[in-house]
Enzyme design. Structure first.
Site, PDB file in Angstrom:
ATOM      1  N   ASP A   7      -0.624  -0.988  -0.222  1.00 16.43           N
ATOM      2  CA  ASP A   7      -0.085  -1.881  -0.907  1.00 16.43           C
ATOM      3  C   ASP A   7       0.852  -1.488  -2.148  1.00 16.43           C
ATOM      4  OD1 ASP A   7       0.482  -4.566  -2.182  1.00 16.43           O
ATOM      5  OD2 ASP A   7      -1.065  -4.331  -3.645  1.00 16.43           O
ATOM      6  N   GLU A  67       3.075  -2.781   3.330  1.00 11.52           N
ATOM      7  CA  GLU A  67       3.553  -3.959   2.951  1.00 11.52           C
ATOM      8  C   GLU A  67       4.872  -3.958   2.894  1.00 11.52           C
ATOM      9  OE1 GLU A  67       1.449  -7.840   1.194  1.00 11.52           O
ATOM     10  OE2 GLU A  67       2.121  -6.347  -0.295  1.00 11.52           O
ATOM     11  N   ASP A 139      -5.194  -4.971  -5.305  1.00 13.47           N
ATOM     12  CA  ASP A 139      -4.549  -4.224  -4.709  1.00 13.47           C
ATOM     13  C   ASP A 139      -5.025  -3.201  -3.423  1.00 13.47           C
ATOM     14  OD1 ASP A 139      -2.210  -3.888  -6.892  1.00 13.47           O
ATOM     15  OD2 ASP A 139      -4.005  -3.476  -7.997  1.00 13.47           O
TER      16      ASP A 139
END
Length: 190
Positions: A7, A67, A139
């Site tokens: 992330d 991501e 996160d």
């Protein structure tokens, strides 16, 4: 197969490692790379890069899932996030790992949260999937969700951007489509 999900962020970068062990998804590890928010951007990016390379050495993933980009209202924030994503992609390439990118909405849906779900919903689903207690930061749960997303796509044979084997994936999808029956039937034309 072991996947390290990322992330991206320029101050906090989450990573999560999940492994498929004979059809069972198992949590291997996770963490959040924290950098000095007052440091110059280039120094934060350097710290992120070094920490990611260390996590690759520690966990030895077969691939990396990151991501993807989503729409920002603030162009400066989007640009800084893009730098952090670039560091993640570079570190994976330097480690010789294949990289797979997933849109945030696809990641959320892959763990059973809606495409517009908030971070708490994603964390609850990730903790449920991997039998974890509460995670310290979103996160980390987002990174684990990215890893789960990739493993779920790899299991089902759905084609993943940037990978080979699209023909096999289409054949798997066709076999599955043959087994599905619609929940309703349209009236036949007379």
């Amino acid at each position: 197969m072991r996947v390290l999900g990322i992330d991206p962020g320029s101050r906090f970068m989450g990573y999560g490692v999940v492994e498929d062990r004979r059809g069972r998804l198992v949590h291997v590890g996770h963490g959040v790379i924290k950098v000095d928010p007052d440091a110059a951007l280039e120094l934060r990016l350097k710290s992120l890069h070094e920490a990611l390379l260390e996590s690759f050495k520690l966990y030895r993933p077969a691939s990396v899932a990151v991501e993807g980009v989503f729409t920002f209202r603030n162009a400066r924030s989007a640009l800084i996030l893009g730098h952090a994503r670039g560091v993640a992609l570079l570190a994976a390439a330097q480690a010789g790992l294949s990289v797979h990118e997933y849109a945030p909405a696809k990641v959320k849906r892959s763990v059973g949260a809606g495409g517009s779900a908030d971070k708490d919903a994603v964390e609850r689903m990730v903790c449920t999937f991997l039998d974890l207690e509460e995670l310290e930061r979103s996160d980390a749960s987002d990174a684990l969700a990215v890893a789960l997303c990739h493993l779920n796509h790899a299991r089902t044979g759905v084609p993943v951007a940037g990978t080979r084997g699209r023909t096999r994936a289409r054949a798997t999808q066709a076999k599955l489509a043959d087994k599905l029956t619609p929940s309703y039937r349209r009236p036949e034309a007379r």
